[in-house]
Enzyme design. Structure first.
Site, PDB file in Angstrom:
ATOM      1  CE  LYS A 104      27.210   3.766 -25.357  1.00 29.91           C
ATOM      2  NZ  LYS A 104      27.777   4.673 -24.320  1.00 29.91           N
ATOM      3  CB  SER A 146      31.294  10.771 -25.078  1.00 29.22           C
ATOM      4  OG  SER A 146      31.816  10.531 -23.791  1.00 29.22           O
TER       5      SER A 146
HETATM    6  C1  LIG Z   1      29.108   4.547 -24.184  1.00 31.70           C
HETATM    7  C2  LIG Z   1      29.836   5.767 -23.810  1.00 31.70           C
HETATM    8  C3  LIG Z   1      31.178   5.943 -24.149  1.00 31.70           C
HETATM    9  C4  LIG Z   1      31.965   4.868 -24.829  1.00 31.70           C
HETATM   10  O1  LIG Z   1      31.581   4.685 -26.127  1.00 31.70           O
HETATM   11  P1  LIG Z   1      31.869   3.303 -26.892  1.00 31.70           P
HETATM   12  O2  LIG Z   1      31.233   3.502 -28.179  1.00 31.70           O
HETATM   13  O3  LIG Z   1      31.257   2.224 -26.071  1.00 31.70           O
HETATM   14  O4  LIG Z   1      33.343   3.157 -26.955  1.00 31.70           O
HETATM   15  C5  LIG Z   1      31.779   7.136 -23.823  1.00 31.70           C
HETATM   16  N1  LIG Z   1      31.126   8.099 -23.170  1.00 31.70           N
HETATM   17  C6  LIG Z   1      29.836   7.995 -22.818  1.00 31.70           C
HETATM   18  C7  LIG Z   1      29.190   9.115 -22.095  1.00 31.70           C
HETATM   19  C8  LIG Z   1      29.149   6.819 -23.124  1.00 31.70           C
HETATM   20  O5  LIG Z   1      27.861   6.696 -22.771  1.00 31.70           O
END
Ligand SMILES: *Cc1c(COP(=O)(O)O)cnc(C)c1O
Length: 324
Positions: free
Chosen positions: A58, A309
């Site tokens: 993010k 992510s």
């Molecule tokens: C926020 C987040 C997501 C989801 O992402 P979106 O853009 O809200 O769909 C996935 N993994 C992690 C670690 C996150 O912090």
């Protein structure tokens, strides 16, 4: 409240890449995984979005967003609400331009995420048992001060920023990618991926995954209806009770599939990721691995990218989860 709700284009994502790449030492690694490739009979690579300064993807959006503030907005600072990774992203972006970030979080928020925001100079307000209550308070606080409230999803600039990961993979790191799997909560990450894929005219499929214990975005994508759903997943980065219409609209016709997995499959996936590649993910960060494991017959033979992510779990959580 975003001033402008026009979905971003790949040109916006390119602009974002120019702004953020120095500040975040991008690109993040794309690592081939021999173990997962053998297990699923595919060519599997991991996009390590856990390898950013805030250990989650993010921050790409937060840095880009903050870079575009007016002098007045910068002077008043940014306000937002978050379970953690969005808050860290905004705090990091604000620190980069010398603005104050104020982040409203639920009272049971992850201690490491709170500490990380404070280290970045962000102010944390712990309000409300549930995210929705923190959010209401944050909006009130911003309105009182005339400060900019940053929506968690309905901000085209956040989507343009996080979309830079897709540009890295599809344009530079592995242009012959056939399939991308990634976790979806609010939908900014996935919106960035489909924006870049379609803007490049690339043929890759993009599949999202979410916990069946918090299926709001999944259910809205399938039904086309924006409705509250149960919200009990321990994958806190993906756990929203309400879907975000802005992202669902971008994704409705363009995401190729959306897979649900149970929380216990997600924890299995964090262990699998460690065993196969020695990559540590928070549960949200391992959801696409769980989806690939579940759908392995459909991914066999393909060149697959799995987005990891984020990795912001506390040590005590990890110890408990990794025991299995
Ligand atoms: C926020 C987040 C997501 C989801 O992402 P979106 O853009 O809200 O769909 C996935 N993994 C992690 C670690 C996150 O912090």
């Amino acid at each position: 409240m975003s001033a402008d709700l026009t979905p971003p284009t790949v040109a916006d994502v390119r602009r974002a890449r120019e702004v953020i790449r120095e500040k975040l030492s991008l690109p993040t690694p794309l690592v081939h995984s021999p173990g997962l490739s053998e297990r699923w009979d595919a060519h599997v690579s991991l996009k390590l979005e856990c390898m950013t300064p805030t250990s989650a993807f993010k921050v790409r959006g937060g840095v880009y967003f903050a870079s575009l503030l007016s002098d007045e907005e910068r002077a008043l600072g940014l306000v937002t609400s978050s379970t953690g990774n969005h808050g860290q992203s905004i705090a990091f972006g604000c620190a980069a331009i010398g603005a104050q970030a104020t982040i409203f979080m639920p009272t049971d928020a992850n201690a490491d995420k709170i500490a990380a925001i404070e280290r970045l100079g962000g102010k944390v307000e712990l309000v409300g048992e549930r995210f929705d209550e923190s959010r209401r308070k944050a909006e009130e606080y911003a309105a009182e001060r005339g400060a900019r409230y940053v929506e968690p999803v309905e901000e085209p600039r956040l989507i343009a920023g996080v979309g830079t990961a897709a540009l890295e993979v599809l344009e530079d790191q592995q242009p012959d990618t056939e399939l991308v799997l990634l976790p979806l909560g609010g939908g900014t990450g996935s919106s960035g991926w489909v924006t870049v894929r379609d803007g490049l005219g690339h043929g890759a499929q993009i599949w999202a995954a979410q916990s069946a214990q918090s299926p709001a975005a999944h259910d809205a994508w399938r039904s086309g209806r924006i409705e509250d759903r149960p919200n009990r997943s321990l994958a806190e980065g993906l756990a929203t009770g309400s879907p975000f219409a802005f992202a669902i609209e971008i994704l409705r016709e363009r995401l190729n599939d959306f897979i649900l997995v149970d929380d216990d499959q997600i924890l299995d996936a964090t262990r699998l990721l460690w065993d196969m590649q020695h990559v540590m993910a928070e549960p949200s960060g391992a959801v696409a691995v769980a989806a690939a494991e579940q759908e392995q017959e459909r991914i066999a033979g393909k060149r697959v990218v799995i987005v990891i992510s984020g990795a912001n779990a506390t040590r005590s959580q990890l110890l408990e989860w990794l025991k299995g």
